[in-house]
Design a protein around this motif. Structure first.
Motif, PDB file in Angstrom:
ATOM      1  N   ALA A 115     -76.769 -72.755 133.985  1.00  0.00           N
ATOM      2  CA  ALA A 115     -75.427 -73.334 133.945  1.00  0.00           C
ATOM      3  C   ALA A 115     -74.728 -73.156 132.600  1.00  0.00           C
ATOM      4  N   ALA A 116     -75.447 -73.366 131.481  1.00  0.00           N
ATOM      5  CA  ALA A 116     -74.781 -73.346 130.171  1.00  0.00           C
ATOM      6  C   ALA A 116     -74.314 -71.947 129.754  1.00  0.00           C
ATOM      7  N   PRO A 117     -75.184 -70.910 129.740  1.00  0.00           N
ATOM      8  CA  PRO A 117     -74.687 -69.580 129.362  1.00  0.00           C
ATOM      9  C   PRO A 117     -73.614 -69.071 130.315  1.00  0.00           C
ATOM     10  N   LEU A 118     -73.784 -69.377 131.609  1.00  0.00           N
ATOM     11  CA  LEU A 118     -72.820 -68.926 132.604  1.00  0.00           C
ATOM     12  C   LEU A 118     -71.448 -69.561 132.348  1.00  0.00           C
ATOM     13  N   TYR A 119     -71.436 -70.865 132.078  1.00  0.00           N
ATOM     14  CA  TYR A 119     -70.190 -71.575 131.803  1.00  0.00           C
ATOM     15  C   TYR A 119     -69.478 -70.984 130.583  1.00  0.00           C
ATOM     16  N   ILE A 120     -70.246 -70.790 129.502  1.00  0.00           N
ATOM     17  CA  ILE A 120     -69.629 -70.278 128.268  1.00  0.00           C
ATOM     18  C   ILE A 120     -69.114 -68.862 128.483  1.00  0.00           C
ATOM     19  N   SER A 121     -69.892 -68.037 129.173  1.00  0.00           N
ATOM     20  CA  SER A 121     -69.474 -66.664 129.431  1.00  0.00           C
ATOM     21  C   SER A 121     -68.169 -66.626 130.225  1.00  0.00           C
ATOM     22  N   GLU A 122     -68.025 -67.544 131.171  1.00  0.00           N
ATOM     23  CA  GLU A 122     -66.848 -67.539 132.048  1.00  0.00           C
ATOM     24  C   GLU A 122     -65.584 -68.047 131.373  1.00  0.00           C
ATOM     25  N   ARG A 129     -67.181 -63.057 123.452  1.00  0.00           N
ATOM     26  CA  ARG A 129     -68.123 -63.581 124.427  1.00  0.00           C
ATOM     27  C   ARG A 129     -69.556 -63.606 123.894  1.00  0.00           C
ATOM     28  N   GLY A 130     -69.953 -62.591 123.154  1.00  0.00           N
ATOM     29  CA  GLY A 130     -71.316 -62.544 122.637  1.00  0.00           C
ATOM     30  C   GLY A 130     -71.614 -63.697 121.710  1.00  0.00           C
ATOM     31  N   ARG A 131     -70.676 -63.969 120.775  1.00  0.00           N
ATOM     32  CA  ARG A 131     -70.913 -65.052 119.824  1.00  0.00           C
ATOM     33  C   ARG A 131     -70.850 -66.420 120.477  1.00  0.00           C
ATOM     34  N   LEU A 132     -69.895 -66.614 121.397  1.00  0.00           N
ATOM     35  CA  LEU A 132     -69.773 -67.922 122.034  1.00  0.00           C
ATOM     36  C   LEU A 132     -70.952 -68.185 122.975  1.00  0.00           C
ATOM     37  N   ALA A 133     -71.271 -67.221 123.826  1.00  0.00           N
ATOM     38  CA  ALA A 133     -72.420 -67.406 124.719  1.00  0.00           C
ATOM     39  C   ALA A 133     -73.714 -67.473 123.922  1.00  0.00           C
ATOM     40  N   GLY A 134     -73.748 -66.784 122.800  1.00  0.00           N
ATOM     41  CA  GLY A 134     -74.931 -66.812 121.946  1.00  0.00           C
ATOM     42  C   GLY A 134     -75.150 -68.152 121.273  1.00  0.00           C
ATOM     43  N   LEU A 299     -74.037 -60.222 114.497  1.00  0.00           N
ATOM     44  CA  LEU A 299     -74.073 -58.796 114.816  1.00  0.00           C
ATOM     45  C   LEU A 299     -73.783 -58.483 116.285  1.00  0.00           C
ATOM     46  N   ILE A 300     -73.982 -59.439 117.184  1.00  0.00           N
ATOM     47  CA  ILE A 300     -74.006 -59.116 118.614  1.00  0.00           C
ATOM     48  C   ILE A 300     -72.693 -58.547 119.129  1.00  0.00           C
ATOM     49  N   ASP A 301     -71.558 -58.991 118.617  1.00  0.00           N
ATOM     50  CA  ASP A 301     -70.271 -58.430 119.027  1.00  0.00           C
ATOM     51  C   ASP A 301     -69.811 -57.319 118.094  1.00  0.00           C
ATOM     52  N   ARG A 302     -70.620 -56.997 117.080  1.00  0.00           N
ATOM     53  CA  ARG A 302     -70.287 -55.924 116.153  1.00  0.00           C
ATOM     54  C   ARG A 302     -71.063 -54.650 116.475  1.00  0.00           C
ATOM     55  N   ILE A 303     -72.388 -54.740 116.550  1.00  0.00           N
ATOM     56  CA  ILE A 303     -73.180 -53.533 116.812  1.00  0.00           C
ATOM     57  C   ILE A 303     -73.707 -53.487 118.241  1.00  0.00           C
ATOM     58  N   GLY A 304     -73.593 -54.591 118.979  1.00  0.00           N
ATOM     59  CA  GLY A 304     -73.911 -54.566 120.401  1.00  0.00           C
ATOM     60  C   GLY A 304     -75.290 -55.082 120.774  1.00  0.00           C
ATOM     61  N   ARG A 305     -75.447 -55.328 122.078  1.00  0.00           N
ATOM     62  CA  ARG A 305     -76.686 -55.901 122.606  1.00  0.00           C
ATOM     63  C   ARG A 305     -77.849 -54.912 122.533  1.00  0.00           C
ATOM     64  N   ARG A 306     -77.574 -53.660 122.900  1.00  0.00           N
ATOM     65  CA  ARG A 306     -78.633 -52.651 122.966  1.00  0.00           C
ATOM     66  C   ARG A 306     -79.236 -52.373 121.587  1.00  0.00           C
ATOM     67  N   VAL A 437     -79.930 -61.897 122.485  1.00  0.00           N
ATOM     68  CA  VAL A 437     -79.343 -61.085 123.559  1.00  0.00           C
ATOM     69  C   VAL A 437     -79.543 -61.659 124.960  1.00  0.00           C
ATOM     70  N   ILE A 438     -80.720 -62.208 125.266  1.00  0.00           N
ATOM     71  CA  ILE A 438     -81.118 -62.434 126.654  1.00  0.00           C
ATOM     72  C   ILE A 438     -80.109 -63.227 127.472  1.00  0.00           C
ATOM     73  N   TRP A 439     -79.695 -64.400 127.000  1.00  0.00           N
ATOM     74  CA  TRP A 439     -78.843 -65.252 127.838  1.00  0.00           C
ATOM     75  C   TRP A 439     -77.428 -64.697 127.918  1.00  0.00           C
ATOM     76  N   VAL A 440     -76.966 -64.045 126.857  1.00  0.00           N
ATOM     77  CA  VAL A 440     -75.652 -63.394 126.878  1.00  0.00           C
ATOM     78  C   VAL A 440     -75.666 -62.237 127.879  1.00  0.00           C
ATOM     79  N   PHE A 441     -76.672 -61.405 127.771  1.00  0.00           N
ATOM     80  CA  PHE A 441     -76.765 -60.192 128.587  1.00  0.00           C
ATOM     81  C   PHE A 441     -76.821 -60.526 130.077  1.00  0.00           C
ATOM     82  N   ILE A 442     -77.673 -61.474 130.449  1.00  0.00           N
ATOM     83  CA  ILE A 442     -77.801 -61.813 131.867  1.00  0.00           C
ATOM     84  C   ILE A 442     -76.498 -62.386 132.413  1.00  0.00           C
ATOM     85  N   SER A 443     -75.801 -63.170 131.599  1.00  0.00           N
ATOM     86  CA  SER A 443     -74.555 -63.801 132.062  1.00  0.00           C
ATOM     87  C   SER A 443     -73.413 -62.803 132.211  1.00  0.00           C
TER      88      SER A 443
END
Length: 524
Positions: A115-122, A129-134, A299-306, A437-443
């Motif tokens: 519920a929490a990562p999904l809510y923030i992502s939406e 999105r990466g920083r907020l969901a992160g 870094l997550i929204d700068r250099i990416g998840r991968r 990465v995990i919860w951001v990526f899945i959401s």
């Protein structure tokens, strides 16, 4: 970015704080509980893993209330379950009652990871999105740090210290539950699941206060599921094969790094090297985790998840490999030192023992004496072979253990420090890579109508393997050389590196509405 959006994200992410606190707080109590209820290795593993099996159930069923009752109401119920579980576990008088209480707290953790990562992502704009969901992961890490610190501060509260360690979580549970009353419902859920466009547009206006009515209407239109999407099979369809496999493997490899087992048993792992400051060193884990989680979220929204998964994979392999090497190289010295530490602890337990437990403690003291004698008899232990007379008084036994500890630790040289540094490096690699990465990526990777189900799949996979590993970890450490255990985790991270190289796409900055095309699952 509007301050209200940040506030709502923080409130939802506080579920992660409770998740992290509840997950790790047991590390300060696990040795006490094993002695208190005279648990075998198998029963000890079940008691330690009971919360994680609760997360399995929570993650499996959590998608249903998240979709049917809404993200906000589900987050409220998460807070209530955390409150019940923490209070009950602190008051438990037997292992079975304790396991039920921990199981309830685990259900809350499992649902929160949906519920929490999904809510923030939406509610988040793509660029942030990466920083907020992160922030959910940041709060997990912050909760872990506070739990380690709380355990350290409450460790001197006598034989009931474990009750205070577990019960203190009642306070943040109440605060979080009340804070959830302040957040609005997800506009995507209101529009795509409930069909309430007017309320959805009202929330969108709060999220984008400078947007015109036409822009708000366009955003609302993009959140409505098209008829073609709804008729192309259900969740378990070939169309969603790519996100399903991605969600499964990112969660699978997250746990096959050994992260939860190491977090749960960190004081015990440090104790295996002869450390007497295991609880204090565990605080260092929390601080390291927090610092490098900051780095990962920056870094997550700068250099990416991968790219972060690449960095984390290499960090895992190096740190786990060197940790395995240390345990292989200094195995005899570590056995002698840790046996001495265990004997000293058994002597201290006898001094202020409850009369009802004296017989059990005397038997334990006898076992610890035998273990030290056997460990120091090994040629490479670094300690003089210990001889302990049956009628020796407690002070002389402790003095003998002190001397053996000093000799074995000196013989191990930098071995203990190498394990400490490698565990810290492992935590840093996790925090900057998989952890961030995990919860951001899945959401991100599932279409709107299947996002809760996809989050549930990833979360359930994560917790099934977390529960299984944590349950068998005490048995693994009892039956296998510690170096072998760490080498197994290092090998799994080599496999993760191969997976990232050939299968993982980059999702940085991609709007949720365009993610289907990015993954090649767009409707025909």
């Amino acid at each position: 970015m509007d301050r209200r959006l940040i506030l709502w994200s923080i409130v939802a992410a506080l579920a992660g704080f409770l998740f992290g606190f509840d997950t790790v707080v047991i590390s300060g109590a696990e040795k006490t509980l094993q002695k208190l209820w005279n648990l075998s290795a198998v029963m000890h593993g079940l008691a330690m893993g009971s919360a994680l099996w609760g997360t399995v159930l929570g993650s499996m069923v959590g998608g249903w209330p998240t979709d049917h009752f809404g993200r906000k109401k589900t987050l409220l119920w998460v807070g209530a379950l955390f409150l019940i579980g923490s209070l009950w576990s602190a008051l438990a008088n037997d292992v079975y009652s304790f396991m039920i209480a921990r199981f309830i707290g685990g259900i809350a953790i499992g649902i929160s990871t949906i519920a929490a990562p999904l809510y923030i992502s939406e509610i988040s704009p793509p660029a942030h999105r990466g920083r907020l969901a992160g922030m959910f992961q940041f709060n997990i890490v912050f909760g872990i740090l506070v739990a380690y610190g709380s355990n350290f501060l409450l460790g001197g509260f006598g034989e009931n210290a474990w009750r205070w360690m577990l019960g203190v979580m009642v306070l943040p549970s109440v605060v979080y539950t009340l804070a959830c009353l302040l957040i609005p419902e997800s506009p995507r859920w209101l529009i795509s699941r409930r069909g309430d466009r007017s309320k959805g547009e009202a929330v969108l206006k709060l999220i984008h206060p400078s947007a015109s009515a036409a822009e708000i209407s366009d955003l609302a239109d993009s959140m409505r599921p098209s008829e073609s999407r709804q008729t192309q099979g259900g969740f378990w369809s070939s169309r969603l094969k790519t996100p399903i496999l991605l969600a499964f493997f990112v969660a699978f490899f997250n746990q096959l790094s050994g992260i939860n087992a190491i977090l749960y048993f960190a004081p015990r792992i440090f104790g295996m090297t002869g450390s007497e400051d295991a609880l204090a060193q565990a605080i260092g884990i929390g601080i390291t985790n927090l610092i490098f989680t900051f780095v990962g979220l920056w870094l997550i929204d700068r250099i990416g998840r991968r790219t972060l998964l690449y960095i984390g994979s290499f960090g895992y392999i190096i740190s786990l490999g060197l940790c395995a090497l240390a345990f292989f190289t200094w195995a005899p010295q570590f056995r002698a030192a840790s046996s001495a530490v265990d004997l000293k602890a058994a002597v201290d337990s006898m001094k202020d023992a409850n009369p009802a437990r004296v017989a059990k403690l005397e038997e334990e003291l006898k076992d610890k004496k035998s273990a030290l004698v056997a460990a120091t008899a090994e040629p490479k232990s670094g300690a003089q072979p210990v001889v302990l007379l049956e009628n020796a008084n407690l002070e002389s036994v402790k003095a003998t253990a002190d001397e053996a500890l000093s000799q074995a630790s000196k013989a191990a040289g930098s071995g203990g420090m190498m394990v400490l540094i490698c565990i810290f490096a492992f935590i840093a690699a996790h925090a900057i890579g998989q952890g961030a990465v995990i919860w951001v990526f899945i959401s991100e990777i599932f279409p709107d109508q299947y996002r809760a189900a996809g989050q549930a799949l990833g979360s359930a996979t994560h917790w099934v393997f977390a529960a299984a590993l944590t349950t068998v970890f005490p048995l693994m450490m009892a039956k296998m050389a510690p170096g072998t255990v760490f080498l197994f985790f290092a090998f799994m991270m080599v496999l993760q590196l191969v997976w990232v190289k050939f299968m993982v796409p980059e999702t940085k900055g991609v709007p949720l509405e365009e993610m289907e095309a990015k993954l090649g699952i767009a409707s025909k």
